[in-house]
Design a protein around this motif. Structure first.
Motif, PDB file in Angstrom:
ATOM      1  N   GLU A  65      38.408  35.687   0.822  1.00  0.00           N
ATOM      2  CA  GLU A  65      39.431  34.636   0.864  1.00  0.00           C
ATOM      3  C   GLU A  65      39.527  34.061   2.276  1.00  0.00           C
ATOM      4  O   GLU A  65      39.638  32.841   2.462  1.00  0.00           O
ATOM      5  CB  GLU A  65      40.772  35.237   0.434  1.00  0.00           C
ATOM      6  CG  GLU A  65      41.883  34.229   0.213  1.00  0.00           C
ATOM      7  CD  GLU A  65      41.715  33.426  -1.074  1.00  0.00           C
ATOM      8  OE1 GLU A  65      41.394  32.214  -0.950  1.00  0.00           O
ATOM      9  OE2 GLU A  65      41.903  33.982  -2.169  1.00  0.00           O
ATOM     10  N   LYS A  97      37.971  39.026  -8.329  1.00  0.00           N
ATOM     11  CA  LYS A  97      39.215  39.473  -8.980  1.00  0.00           C
ATOM     12  C   LYS A  97      38.944  39.950 -10.398  1.00  0.00           C
ATOM     13  O   LYS A  97      39.550  40.919 -10.880  1.00  0.00           O
ATOM     14  CB  LYS A  97      40.242  38.344  -8.978  1.00  0.00           C
ATOM     15  CG  LYS A  97      40.853  38.075  -7.605  1.00  0.00           C
ATOM     16  CD  LYS A  97      41.944  37.022  -7.699  1.00  0.00           C
ATOM     17  CE  LYS A  97      42.656  36.822  -6.367  1.00  0.00           C
ATOM     18  NZ  LYS A  97      43.717  35.813  -6.451  1.00  0.00           N
ATOM     19  N   ASN A 116      50.364  42.413  -7.121  1.00  0.00           N
ATOM     20  CA  ASN A 116      51.439  41.703  -6.419  1.00  0.00           C
ATOM     21  C   ASN A 116      51.014  41.162  -5.057  1.00  0.00           C
ATOM     22  O   ASN A 116      51.817  40.567  -4.342  1.00  0.00           O
ATOM     23  CB  ASN A 116      52.645  42.632  -6.238  1.00  0.00           C
ATOM     24  CG  ASN A 116      53.228  43.068  -7.568  1.00  0.00           C
ATOM     25  OD1 ASN A 116      53.169  42.319  -8.558  1.00  0.00           O
ATOM     26  ND2 ASN A 116      53.780  44.279  -7.629  1.00  0.00           N
ATOM     27  N   HIS A 117      49.765  41.392  -4.693  1.00  0.00           N
ATOM     28  CA  HIS A 117      49.301  40.960  -3.374  1.00  0.00           C
ATOM     29  C   HIS A 117      49.007  39.453  -3.378  1.00  0.00           C
ATOM     30  O   HIS A 117      48.380  38.932  -4.301  1.00  0.00           O
ATOM     31  CB  HIS A 117      48.036  41.722  -2.979  1.00  0.00           C
ATOM     32  CG  HIS A 117      47.747  41.653  -1.515  1.00  0.00           C
ATOM     33  ND1 HIS A 117      48.339  42.474  -0.583  1.00  0.00           N
ATOM     34  CD2 HIS A 117      46.932  40.828  -0.804  1.00  0.00           C
ATOM     35  CE1 HIS A 117      47.901  42.191   0.613  1.00  0.00           C
ATOM     36  NE2 HIS A 117      47.049  41.188   0.521  1.00  0.00           N
ATOM     37  N   ASP A 118      49.466  38.779  -2.332  1.00  0.00           N
ATOM     38  CA  ASP A 118      49.235  37.327  -2.203  1.00  0.00           C
ATOM     39  C   ASP A 118      47.967  37.085  -1.384  1.00  0.00           C
ATOM     40  O   ASP A 118      47.991  37.059  -0.156  1.00  0.00           O
ATOM     41  CB  ASP A 118      50.448  36.673  -1.529  1.00  0.00           C
ATOM     42  CG  ASP A 118      50.273  35.156  -1.403  1.00  0.00           C
ATOM     43  OD1 ASP A 118      49.354  34.609  -2.064  1.00  0.00           O
ATOM     44  OD2 ASP A 118      51.047  34.543  -0.646  1.00  0.00           O
ATOM     45  N   THR A 170      46.255  34.376  -1.304  1.00  0.00           N
ATOM     46  CA  THR A 170      46.118  32.983  -0.825  1.00  0.00           C
ATOM     47  C   THR A 170      46.582  32.829   0.617  1.00  0.00           C
ATOM     48  O   THR A 170      46.206  31.878   1.291  1.00  0.00           O
ATOM     49  CB  THR A 170      46.925  32.029  -1.725  1.00  0.00           C
ATOM     50  OG1 THR A 170      48.302  32.434  -1.715  1.00  0.00           O
ATOM     51  CG2 THR A 170      46.392  32.055  -3.150  1.00  0.00           C
ATOM     52  N   GLN A 171      47.416  33.762   1.090  1.00  0.00           N
ATOM     53  CA  GLN A 171      47.928  33.646   2.465  1.00  0.00           C
ATOM     54  C   GLN A 171      46.795  33.638   3.486  1.00  0.00           C
ATOM     55  O   GLN A 171      46.888  33.011   4.528  1.00  0.00           O
ATOM     56  CB  GLN A 171      48.878  34.810   2.775  1.00  0.00           C
ATOM     57  CG  GLN A 171      48.199  36.169   2.748  1.00  0.00           C
ATOM     58  CD  GLN A 171      49.113  37.299   3.172  1.00  0.00           C
ATOM     59  OE1 GLN A 171      49.634  37.260   4.283  1.00  0.00           O
ATOM     60  NE2 GLN A 171      49.305  38.271   2.300  1.00  0.00           N
TER      61      GLN A 171
END
Length: 764
Positions: free
Chosen positions: A240, A250, A280-282, A284-285
């Motif tokens: 990412e 994923k 629950n991990h983001d 996209t950050q």
């Protein structure tokens, strides 16, 4: 046949307990369990049909149940129990055949699971390295995969056995087969025992597969997060950050998560925590963060990365810093180890090298005490590097080799393999001393901790108050154990005393770490092999008293297994440190084994137990241990060796052998006995004669073989009279004990398990 009732969740038999009976389930159901492997035994199933000497599984009542109990030690007991009971013969045979089929089906399921687990993990790891290469991302090192191999099974079920059992139980032939077998006792007993033997072997195979999964499961998912799932997690983050399409990654992680759930071998809380963390991990950050493109702070040179990596691997500094040493002292110790490591010959016996080893030993044991005490006072769990030091004697990566260090690091997650009720790593053993569960061992002058303090007071080194304070001082007890038993036992079990260095080195690991590792299971297997031949070896006479019910003093036999401590070295010898833990007879002996060895454990156990046989007799007999007027093993053996030249029962050849044995044993009678004991256990028990007439008679009297072996040897003229006399003597003792028990029960006494075990002892 006795009938008993058991309540829900009541333990009927425990893993590793001696098999004394089989249980037919008349009502209810029972769970047969070994870790992941569980099977429900319903009405008319038999508990024990898949067992032999020791229970492989736990048996727990699934509901309130009723069981029929019949004693079982050999097939002869089965013959007696089924004598004249044709319907019971059919019931037992049907149960044995059906349970064999159930276990074969479970075996097939585990075999498929193990194969899928290995293939899946290997494939996913190979794909991981390939994906890192394709994306030009530095993959993380994962040493667990270096030693991840397919399971090489010892106990296997052949295809013809599976097909035979399936045809018999699934195609309508079972009733016809049972009807045929019931016509003859020998046919029926033979069919039951054949099914029992196969069932046990199949269960052993299942346990092998369960152990394989337990040992390797954390490659896929572990509490430490040093696992394949975490590798992919980090890969998604890196991808990412580098603006790759992470959708395929994923999807792959979702697949891994699904496999983790379906395997059903992981703790539910761990699975839930790790999978929720991922979901629950983001991710996209990272795509939006400024550092997605390397910035000034991230532009770290290769040299700086190398320095960081080197620092992270400085295990010696990690250990010594935790011990509380100053940086200057740590550097001195580092130089000392470096000097030893760079010797042209690390096995030299020169005075200079000897002195260097002595200095290293002082460093090691001083650091060990300090690290141990800090661990005991620290609320946090010790790091893997500290555990490597405390359990394996590891201090320096370059001393042991990087590959071995990585394996030892991974092994810290499986230390339960080396511990059980009676078996301890040195770290676990010292914890029992610190926590007051065991008293310190004797020192080399045969003084226990209390005797040592009394000696200090006698010589004026401590006063009365200090002696009382030290008596319950946990730190002093640990220090006493480290300075005496640990220091001496570590050196002796290493085997080569003149070249011993307590810091684990690569030269000592002559085979792979996994193969050399001494596990609790290996120790127990070796000990049980001795017990199977010399059944009375760990039994002690203790006093039972209940004056109100008519028993003032009755000596009963009680089995007391030794505590076995695994010394942190790669050694070649085992030793018996003391025959009892204290003054009382019913306290365990203390054996010491190296935690790594390339020597046959069975041979080490027999030799050590021979010394135990001699020393426990000396302990019990006291000053009369070599007095022939008070007959005992040591008294008769000493008399035999002392006067062998005048013994007319010995041939000239036999006398020459005794003379040679005394020379090899440096005139130590015990060492001559140990050699005879080894021959007794390894060869004479199989009908291969190695002893002379006199020594054989002594061992027949004081170290009799188990009932099964006696029966096999009865037809041999060399043993016929001896075993007939023994059986007559045991029959008389059994009659007397039964008479005592009958009177005791009539007086209102209860026959406890202790008393039952005593009677069973004389029937072995």
């Amino acid at each position: 046949m006795e009938t008993i009732k058991v309540q829900k969740n009541q333990i009927i038999a425990k893993q590793k307990e001696k098999v004394k009976a089989w249980y037919l389930i008349l009502e209810g159901s029972v769970v047969q369990r070994n870790s992941y492997a569980r099977i429900v035994l319903n009405k008319e199933s038999v508990i024990g049909v898949s067992e032999k000497d020791r229970f492989l599984c736990d048996y727990i009542a699934r509901e309130d149940s009723v069981l029929a109990v019949f004693p079982y030690n050999t097939a002869d007991d089965l013959i007696n129990a089924l004598n004249g009971q044709e319907s019971m013969r059919g019931t037992l045979l049907r149960a044995a055949l059906k349970q064999r089929q159930m276990l074969l089906e479970m075996y097939a399921g585990f075999k498929n699971l193990v194969r899928q687990f290995h293939t899946f993990v290997e494939t996913e790891y190979n794909d991981y390295t390939m994906l890192c290469s394709q994306m030009r991302i530095d993959g993380q090192g994962f040493t667990r995969m270096d030693n991840f191999k397919p399971l090489d099974m010892v106990h296997m079920a052949e295809n013809w056995e599976v097909n035979n059992s399936t045809s018999l139980t699934k195609k309508g032939y079972l009733d016809e087969y049972i009807k045929l077998m019931q016509k003859d006792d020998s046919l029926c007993i033979g069919a039951i025992m054949e099914a029992s033997y196969q069932t046990r072997r199949v269960m052993q195979g299942i346990i092998e597969m369960v152990d394989y999964l337990k040992y390797n499961q954390d490659i896929l998912l572990s509490e430490s997060e040093n696992d394949l799932f975490h590798l992919y997690f980090e890969l998604v983050i890196q991808a990412e950050m580098n603006h790759y399409d992470v959708t395929p990654l994923k999807e792959r992680m979702d697949k891994i998560a699904e496999v983790i759930r379906k395997l059903n071998i992981y703790d539910d809380k761990l699975v839930s925590y790790r999978l929720n963390e991922y979901k629950n991990h983001d991710f996209t950050q990272y795509a939006m963060d400024e550092f997605a493109t390397p910035g000034e702070d991230d532009n770290v040179s290769d040299d700086e990365w190398d320095e960081e990596e080197e620092e992270s691997e400085d295990c010696l500094e990690h250990i010594l810093t935790y011990a509380g040493y100053t940086p200057e002292r740590i550097e001195d110790m580092r130089n000392l180890i470096r000097k030893y490591r760079e010797l042209p010959d690390m096995l030299s016996t020169d005075a200079e090298v000897f002195q260097l080893r002595k200095q290293l030993s002082q460093v090691f044991y001083d650091a060990y005490y300090k690290v141990f005490m800090n661990v005991m006072k620290d609320d946090d769990e010790p790091t893997p590097i500290i555990e490597m030091f405390l359990n394996f004697g590891f201090m320096d990566v370059q001393m042991v080799g990087e590959d071995n260090a990585n394996i030892l690091y991974d092994l810290t997650e499986h230390l339960e393999l080396c511990n059980s009720e009676h078996i301890f790593t040195i770290f676990e053993w010292l914890k029992t001393i610190y926590n007051g569960q065991n008293e310190p061992s004797k020192n080399e002058f045969d003084l226990d901790y209390a005797g040592y303090l009394a000696e200090l007071k006698k010589t004026g080194k401590v006063n009365e108050k200090q002696m009382r304070d030290y008596a319950n001082n946990r730190e002093m007890k640990v220090k006493f154990e480290i300075q005496n038993m640990f220091t001496s036992g570590n050196r002796v079990t290493y085997g080569r005393v003149s070249t011993f260095c307590p810091i684990l080195g690569e030269n000592d690991l002559i085979n792979s770490v996994d193969k050399m590792l001494v596990t609790a299971q290996k120790i127990e297997d070796a000990m049980n092999k001795v017990r199977k031949v010399d059944f009375s070896v760990f039994y002690r006479g203790v006093v039972f008293s209940d004056p109100d019910k008519g028993i003032n003093r009755e000596e009963i036999m009680k089995e007391v297994l030794p505590n076995i401590i695994l010394m942190p070295n790669a050694g070649t010898r085992a030793m018996m440190w003391q025959e009892t833990a204290g003054v009382r007879r019913d306290t365990p002996a203390r054996y010491m084994f190296p935690i790594f060895t390339a020597v046959d454990l069975d041979d080490m156990m027999v030799e050590t137990t021979g010394r135990y046989r001699w020393e426990i007799c000396r302990k019990i007999q006291g000053v009369h241990w070599n007095d022939i007027r008070d007959k005992s093993l040591t008294a008769e053996y000493c008399d035999y060796i002392q006067f062998y030249k005048k013994n007319h029962d010995l041939s000239t050849e036999a006398k020459e052998k005794i003379k040679s044995a005394l020379l090899r044993g440096k005139n130590n009678y015990r060492e001559v006995f140990v050699k005879d004991y080894q021959n007794w256990i390894k060869y004479e028990s199989k009908g291969s004669f190695r002893l002379n007439k006199v020594s054989r008679e002594i061992l027949v009297t004081y170290c009799p073989f188990s009932k099964e072996i006696r029966e096999e040897l009865k037809s041999n003229p060399m043993y016929q009279n001896a075993w007939q006399k023994y059986d007559i003597l045991m029959t008389k003792k059994i009659q007397r004990i039964k008479g005592v028990y009958d009177k005791y029960q009539k007086a209102g006494g209860k026959i406890t398990d202790e008393l039952k075990d005593n009677l069973e002892y004389y029937m072995m």
